[in-house]
Design a protein around this motif. Structure first.
Motif, mmCIF file in Angstrom:
data_model
loop_
_atom_site.group_PDB
_atom_site.id
_atom_site.type_symbol
_atom_site.label_atom_id
_atom_site.label_comp_id
_atom_site.label_asym_id
_atom_site.label_seq_id
_atom_site.Cartn_x
_atom_site.Cartn_y
_atom_site.Cartn_z
ATOM 1 N N GLN A 18 52.949 13.157 17.962
ATOM 2 C CA GLN A 18 53.008 13.127 16.503
ATOM 3 C C GLN A 18 53.683 14.389 15.967
ATOM 4 O O GLN A 18 54.471 14.327 15.026
ATOM 5 N N GLU A 22 55.819 16.134 17.652
ATOM 6 C CA GLU A 22 57.218 16.057 18.061
ATOM 7 C C GLU A 22 58.002 15.114 17.169
ATOM 8 O O GLU A 22 59.131 15.416 16.760
ATOM 9 N N ALA A 23 57.397 13.961 16.850
ATOM 10 C CA ALA A 23 58.098 12.988 16.012
ATOM 11 C C ALA A 23 58.359 13.580 14.634
ATOM 12 O O ALA A 23 59.446 13.435 14.076
ATOM 13 N N ALA A 24 57.344 14.275 14.085
ATOM 14 C CA ALA A 24 57.503 14.864 12.755
ATOM 15 C C ALA A 24 58.544 15.976 12.792
ATOM 16 O O ALA A 24 59.403 16.061 11.916
#
Lengths: 267, 260
Positions: free
Chosen positions: B134, B136-138
Motif C-alpha cells: 500500500q 509502495e502503490a501510493a
C-alpha cells in the motif's frame, strides 16, 4: 501550483532522450549482488520485456526505476532526470518532494495489484490525480470512468477491490497508473498472481496500450506476449543483462548459452 | 443488614451538587487527557518510525519508562515531586473563562503522558498492519509521505486502531479514580468524602460504581457506532452484537476433530 510544477518538469523530455536510462546500476540485497553493472536505455514508445530465470534481478531492476529499490551505484534517469538518488551531475541529493514529483511520470503495476481496499475502483483511479496533481474531483472522476471503460470495467466503477476478480483488480490497477498520464508504464509480473483464465484480459489491455505507443517495460513469463508485443526482449541472468534483441531474432537465434537454456526450460 | 435504601435511591437519582461536579470532572479530564494522549502518542509512534536512530531510541526509551512505572508514581512526581525540588509548581489558572485547578492540570498531564505511551504502541501496530504494498502503490502515484499517510495508510490503520483506542478510553475513565491521590475532586474523591461524613460507605460507593458503569456502557455504544461507521467506510460488514460487546465475546465451541 502543483499542476504548474508538473508541466514544467516535462521540458527535459525530447524525442531523442531515452525515457528510461540506466547506467551502470549495481545493487546488493542481503549480501547478494542482485544488479551487477546494468545499463539499459528505453526510448519513447518502445515496449521492452524483461525475461530471465527467477533471481536474475528483473524485478529489482524494474523497482529501481521507480526508486522502490535503491541502487548502490550507477545512475537511473527518467526522461533525463535522476530518480531518487544522488544527482551525479550536480552532486545534489534528490529530495523527497522531487522524488515524488518524478514518480508521477512513472506508472507502476504490481504483481499483487496493491489496490487501495478502502476505496471503490473509481476512487482508486481518481485518487492520484486529485491528491497529487490537484485535479478537480469532477474532472478526475470523469477521466477515471473513461479509463475504467477503456480497460473494460465501466460497470465496476463503484465496486470495492474485494468484490473484483484478480484480473479485474489488475485492470483497475492499470487504469490507476494511467490516470497520472505517465511517460512510462512499468509492469512487475502483472499476470503471475492471476488464475489462468484471467491472464488474457490483462494482457489484452497491455497489448492495447502498446498499440497506443505507450512506453512500457514489463517483467513477465508470458512468452507469447513478449514475442508478439515487445520491440525488444532483454534477458537477465545473475544480475546482468546477457542479451538484448528483437523478439524474432532472440527466439530464432539466441546468442547466449543461458538464454538458450532459459528458453528451452520455458517451452 | 442496615442498607439505607432511602439514602441509596436519593444519592442515585438526585445526587448532590459536589457529586455531579465530580462526575463532570471525571468526564472532562478523561476526554481532554485522551485527546492529548492520542496526539502525543501519534508523535511518539511516528518517532518510532523515524529514519534517524536517535529519534527512534528516544521514543523507545519514553515508551519503556512510561509503561514500566505506575501511574500513581508518575502523578506524584509530576504534581508533588516537581514542586518539591523547585522545578515546577502547578498553580490555578484561568482557561477560556474557566478556572482550572493546579491538581487538575497535573492530572491531565499525568494521564496524557501515561496513556500516550500505550497509545503510541497501538498506533504503531495499526500502521504496521497496513501492507507494505500500500505504501509502495501510493508512493508510485507520486504521493509524498504525508499524503500517503493521510489518504492511504491512516484510513486503513484506523480499523485496527479504533477498538484498542476505545478500550484505552474505557480504562481511562476508570483510572481517573486514582487522581484522588493528588486531590483532584473527581467522582471517587467526592464519593470518599460523602462516605466519610455520612458513614454510608457501602451505599454511596455502590452509587459511584453504578455511575462508572453507566459511563463505560454509554462509551461502549459510542465506540460500537464509530467502529461500524468505519467498517462501512471500508466496505466491510462486521456487526458485533452489542450484548457481545458488553458481556464479552462468546467463546467458540471446541472444534471436534473427526477421529481416525
Amino acid at each position: 501550483m502543483n499542476y504548474k510544477e508538473s508541466t514544467m518538469s516535462i521540458t527535459a523530455d525530447s524525442s531523442n532522450t531515452p525515457v528510461v536510462s540506466v547506467r551502470g546500476a549495481s545493487c546488493t540485497l542481503g549480501g547478494r549482488k542482485v544488479l551487477d553493472n546494468v545499463s539499459l536505455d528505453v526510448m519513447r514508445g518502445e515496449v521492452v520485456v524483461l525475461i530471465g530465470p527467477s533471481g536474475a534481478g528483473k524485478t529489482t531492476l524494474l523497482r529501481s526505476l521507480n526508486h522502490l529499490e535503491k541502487v548502490d551505484s550507477g545512475e537511473i534517469l527518467i526522461a533525463g532526470m535522476p530518480i531518487g538518488h544522488r544527482d551525479l551531475t550536480s552532486g545534489k541529493k534528490v529530495s523527497t518532494t522531487e522524488l515524488a514529483r518524478r514518480r508521477r511520470e512513472i506508472g507502476f503495476v504490481f504483481q499483487h495489484f496493491n489496490l487501495f481496499p478502502h476505496m471503490t475502483a473509481a476512487e482508486n483511479v481518481w485518487n492520484g490525480p486529485v491528491r497529487v496533481l490537484g485535479t478537480s474531483k469532477a474532472e478526475a472522476r470523469q477521466d477515471a470512468l473513461a479509463l475504467l471503460a477503456r480497460v473494460g470495467l465501466a460497470d465496476k466503477a463503484e465496486s470495492r477491490p474485494s468484490q473484483l476478480s484478480g484480473g479485474q483488480q489488475q485492470r483497475v490497477a492499470i487504469a490507476r497508473a494511467l490516470a497520472m498520464r505517465p511517460k512510462v508504464m512499468l509492469f512487475d509480473e502483472p499476470t503471475s498472481a492471476l488464475d489462468v483464465e484471467m491472464v488474457g484480459e490483462v494482457l489484452a489491455v497491455m497489448r492495447e496500450l502498446a498499440l497506443d505507443h505507450m512506453t512500457m517495460i514489463a517483467v513477465t513469463h508470458e512468452m507469447r506476449f513478449a514475442r508478439e508485443v515487445a520491440d525488444r526482449i532483454v534477458v537477465m541472468d545473475a544480475g546482468r543483462i546477457i542479451e538484448d534483441a528483437a523478439p524474432a531474432q532472440l527466439f530464432a537465434n539466441p546468442q547466449h548459452e543461458r538464454t538458450k537454456a532459459f528458453l528451452s526450460d520455458i517451452d | 443488614m442496615n442498607f439505607d435504601w432511602q439514602f441509596f435511591w436519593k444519592s442515585l437519582f438526585t445526587p448532590s451538587a459536589p457529586f455531579l461536579n465530580g462526575l463532570v470532572l471525571t468526564i472532562v479530564i478523561s476526554v481532554v487527557a485522551m485527546v492529548l494522549a492520542i496526539l502525543v502518542g501519534l508523535v511518539v509512534a511516528l518517532m518510532r518510525r523515524s529514519r534517524l536512530g536517535v529519534v527512534r531510541s528516544c521514543a523507545g526509551v519514553y515508551i519503556w519508562a512510561i509503561r514500566g512505572t505506575p501511574l500513581l508514581v508518575q502523578l506524584v512526581i509530576i504534581y508533588t515531586g516537581l514542586a518539591a525540588v523547585g522545578l515546577y509548581q502547578f498553580s490555578d489558572i484561568s482557561l477560556l473563562g474557566l478556572s482550572v485547578k493546579a491538581a487538575v492540570q497535573a492530572a491531565v498531564i499525568g494521564l496524557m503522558i501515561n496513556e500516550s505511551a500505550y497509545i503510541a504502541e497501538i498506533i504503531r501496530a495499526g500502521l504496521d498492519s497496513v501492507a507494505k504494498g500500500q505504501f509502495e502503490a501510493a508512493a508510485s502515484l507520486g504521493m509524498k509521505p504525508g499524503k500517503v499517510m493521510r489518504w492511504i495508510i491512516v484510513p486503513q490503520a484506523l480499523r485496527v486502531m479504533v477498538p484498542p483506542l476505545g478500550n484505552s478510553f474505557n480504562g481511562m475513565m476508570k483510572t481517573t479514580s486514582v487522581l484522588s491521590v493528588i486531590g483532584v475532586s473527581e467522582m471517587f474523591l467526592v464519593t470518599q468524602s460523602i462516605s466519610s461524613y455520612t458513614f454510608h460507605t457501602f451505599e454511596i460507593f455502590i452509587v459511584a460504581a453504578i455511575y462508572y458503569l453507566a459511563l463505560t456502557t454509554i462509551w461502549t455504544f459510542i465506540q460500537a457506532n464509530i467502529e461500524n461507521r468505519l467498517a462501512r467506510q471500508l466496505g466491510i460488514e462486521q456487526r458485533v452484537p452489542i450484548t457481545q460487546r458488553l458481556l464479552g465475546a462468546r467463546r467458540a465451541g471446541p472444534v471436534l476433530q473427526p477421529q481416525g
